[in-house]
Scaffold this motif. Structure first.
Motif, PDB file in Angstrom:
ATOM      1  N   PHE A  47       0.855  -1.185   0.000  1.00 56.37           N
ATOM      2  CA  PHE A  47       0.000   0.000   0.000  1.00 56.37           C
ATOM      3  C   PHE A  47       0.890   1.234   0.000  1.00 56.37           C
ATOM      4  O   PHE A  47       1.810   1.350   0.813  1.00 56.37           O
ATOM      5  N   GLY A  48       0.635   2.139  -0.934  1.00 54.56           N
ATOM      6  CA  GLY A  48       1.424   3.363  -1.029  1.00 54.56           C
ATOM      7  C   GLY A  48       0.577   4.603  -0.830  1.00 54.56           C
ATOM      8  O   GLY A  48      -0.549   4.692  -1.343  1.00 54.56           O
ATOM      9  N   HIS A  49       1.106   5.559  -0.070  1.00 55.11           N
ATOM     10  CA  HIS A  49       0.448   6.854   0.140  1.00 55.11           C
ATOM     11  C   HIS A  49       1.431   7.951  -0.242  1.00 55.11           C
ATOM     12  O   HIS A  49       2.556   7.985   0.253  1.00 55.11           O
ATOM     13  N   SER A  50       0.999   8.847  -1.125  1.00 48.33           N
ATOM     14  CA  SER A  50       1.895   9.874  -1.655  1.00 48.33           C
ATOM     15  C   SER A  50       1.306  11.260  -1.455  1.00 48.33           C
ATOM     16  O   SER A  50       0.087  11.467  -1.598  1.00 48.33           O
ATOM     17  N   ASN A  51       2.172  12.226  -1.113  1.00 47.76           N
ATOM     18  CA  ASN A  51       1.789  13.636  -0.969  1.00 47.76           C
ATOM     19  C   ASN A  51       2.630  14.490  -1.898  1.00 47.76           C
ATOM     20  O   ASN A  51       3.840  14.251  -2.045  1.00 47.76           O
ATOM     21  N   VAL A  52       2.003  15.488  -2.491  1.00 49.04           N
ATOM     22  CA  VAL A  52       2.715  16.399  -3.387  1.00 49.04           C
ATOM     23  C   VAL A  52       2.373  17.839  -3.016  1.00 49.04           C
ATOM     24  O   VAL A  52       1.240  18.144  -2.626  1.00 49.04           O
ATOM     25  N   GLU A  53       3.363  18.719  -3.101  1.00 48.19           N
ATOM     26  CA  GLU A  53       3.171  20.150  -2.861  1.00 48.19           C
ATOM     27  C   GLU A  53       3.993  20.927  -3.882  1.00 48.19           C
ATOM     28  O   GLU A  53       5.193  20.708  -4.012  1.00 48.19           O
ATOM     29  N   LEU A  54       3.336  21.817  -4.595  1.00 48.30           N
ATOM     30  CA  LEU A  54       4.000  22.650  -5.597  1.00 48.30           C
ATOM     31  C   LEU A  54       3.650  24.108  -5.334  1.00 48.30           C
ATOM     32  O   LEU A  54       2.473  24.452  -5.154  1.00 48.30           O
ATOM     33  N   ILE A  55       4.647  24.985  -5.308  1.00 45.10           N
ATOM     34  CA  ILE A  55       4.442  26.426  -5.143  1.00 45.10           C
ATOM     35  C   ILE A  55       5.150  27.137  -6.289  1.00 45.10           C
ATOM     36  O   ILE A  55       6.335  26.884  -6.550  1.00 45.10           O
ATOM     37  N   GLN A  56       4.434  28.021  -6.950  1.00 45.93           N
ATOM     38  CA  GLN A  56       4.971  28.732  -8.116  1.00 45.93           C
ATOM     39  C   GLN A  56       4.539  30.189  -8.071  1.00 45.93           C
ATOM     40  O   GLN A  56       3.381  30.497  -7.770  1.00 45.93           O
ATOM     41  N   ALA A  57       5.483  31.091  -8.340  1.00 48.20           N
ATOM     42  CA  ALA A  57       5.144  32.508  -8.443  1.00 48.20           C
ATOM     43  C   ALA A  57       4.566  32.797  -9.826  1.00 48.20           C
ATOM     44  O   ALA A  57       4.927  32.155 -10.815  1.00 48.20           O
ATOM     45  N   LEU A  58       3.662  33.784  -9.907  1.00 46.98           N
ATOM     46  CA  LEU A  58       3.013  34.145 -11.160  1.00 46.98           C
ATOM     47  C   LEU A  58       3.491  35.523 -11.598  1.00 46.98           C
ATOM     48  O   LEU A  58       3.579  36.450 -10.792  1.00 46.98           O
ATOM     49  N   ASP A  59       3.774  35.642 -12.891  1.00 47.68           N
ATOM     50  CA  ASP A  59       4.373  36.844 -13.473  1.00 47.68           C
ATOM     51  C   ASP A  59       3.279  37.777 -13.989  1.00 47.68           C
ATOM     52  O   ASP A  59       2.501  37.406 -14.883  1.00 47.68           O
ATOM     53  N   LEU A  60       3.225  39.006 -13.456  1.00 53.25           N
ATOM     54  CA  LEU A  60       2.206  39.971 -13.870  1.00 53.25           C
ATOM     55  C   LEU A  60       2.371  40.378 -15.327  1.00 53.25           C
ATOM     56  O   LEU A  60       1.380  40.583 -16.035  1.00 53.25           O
ATOM     57  N   SER A  61       3.596  40.502 -15.803  1.00 53.82           N
ATOM     58  CA  SER A  61       3.821  40.982 -17.168  1.00 53.82           C
ATOM     59  C   SER A  61       3.208  40.064 -18.215  1.00 53.82           C
ATOM     60  O   SER A  61       2.906  40.499 -19.330  1.00 53.82           O
ATOM     61  N   GLU A  62       2.996  38.796 -17.880  1.00 56.19           N
ATOM     62  CA  GLU A  62       2.452  37.846 -18.846  1.00 56.19           C
ATOM     63  C   GLU A  62       0.930  37.803 -18.845  1.00 56.19           C
ATOM     64  O   GLU A  62       0.323  37.175 -19.715  1.00 56.19           O
TER      65      GLU A  62
END
Length: 224
Positions: free
Chosen positions: A92-107
């Motif tokens: 049995f496998g249990h996985s956690n993921v966390e991703l944080i990304q900044a967003l660019d206003l110019s785009e």
């Protein structure tokens, strides 16, 4: 640990990864003169964390990326020969993921048009952070394994093991968008107000009004 050196400026950024503790526990039991043995393992075979400081220029690709997976694996083995045994068990496998990304206003699109107007056309420089996106989720998966262990001679010990693939799908992950204040104010005569004759709600009917960019994009943040 790790670091990043920018090609154009040769400036170096150190990683901001905290110390991680990898859990593992294994228990085994075998009765006297029994050909059967029982065991269980709890361990983390896969995991990584890449994390940087708030000034890292690559934060618009990833400020933090963390993945941790824990396996729970009960086993039973049978010694069918003096020198050979076979083992099998579910996983049995249990996985956690966390991703944080900044967003660019110019785009970002300031006006859908036509023509389409982006904030970069107002003089907003590239890599101007106005928000952060955070993705967090978990998933479970099941699999199994089988192994063969033997001692063909007093000098040699051999073993082979096959583990089925475990696939994790983070279908119920939560995405949260948090505004980052920029403090940018567009001067009078900006395209938001002047180009619409002051008709944009934030202009108050004045084509020469200034525009608080943080107030302009603030309505886009409604939670998750």
């Amino acid at each position: 640990g790790g670091s990043f050196t920018q090609d154009t400026t040769f400036r170096e950024w150190e990683g901001d990864v905290p110390t991680a503790y990898v859990p593992h526990l294994f228990l085994q039991y075998r009765g006297n003169n029994s050909p059967f043995a029982y065991g269980i393992g709890v361990y983390a075979p896969y995991g990584l964390t890449s994390q940087w400081t708030d000034s890292f220029p690559g934060r618009f690709q990833a400020l933090k990326a963390a993945l941790a997976t824990i396996y729970v694996q009960p086993n039973i083995s049978w010694q069918f020969h003096d020198r050979w045994s076979v083992g099998v068990g579910p996983i049995f496998g249990h996985s956690n993921v966390e991703l944080i990304q900044a967003l660019d206003l110019s785009e970002q699109v300031a006006s859908p048009g036509p023509p389409v107007v982006r904030f970069s056309q107002f003089g907003i420089p590239a890599r101007t952070e106005f928000a952060r996106a955070t993705l967090e989720g978990s998933a479970n998966s099941f699999g199994g394994h089988i192994g063969l262990f033997g001692r063909p001679s007093e000098q040699w010990t051999v073993g082979v093991r096959f583990l089925t693939p475990l696939e994790f799908e983070y279908d119920d992950a939560d995405a949260t968008f948090t505004q980052t204040p920029t403090g940018i104010v567009l001067p009078p005569g900006n395209p938001i107000c002047f180009g619409t004759g002051g008709a944009h709600p934030i202009c108050g009917g004045d084509p020469n009004a200034t525009v608080d960019v943080d107030a302009l994009v603030g309505g886009q943040f409604t939670g998750t």
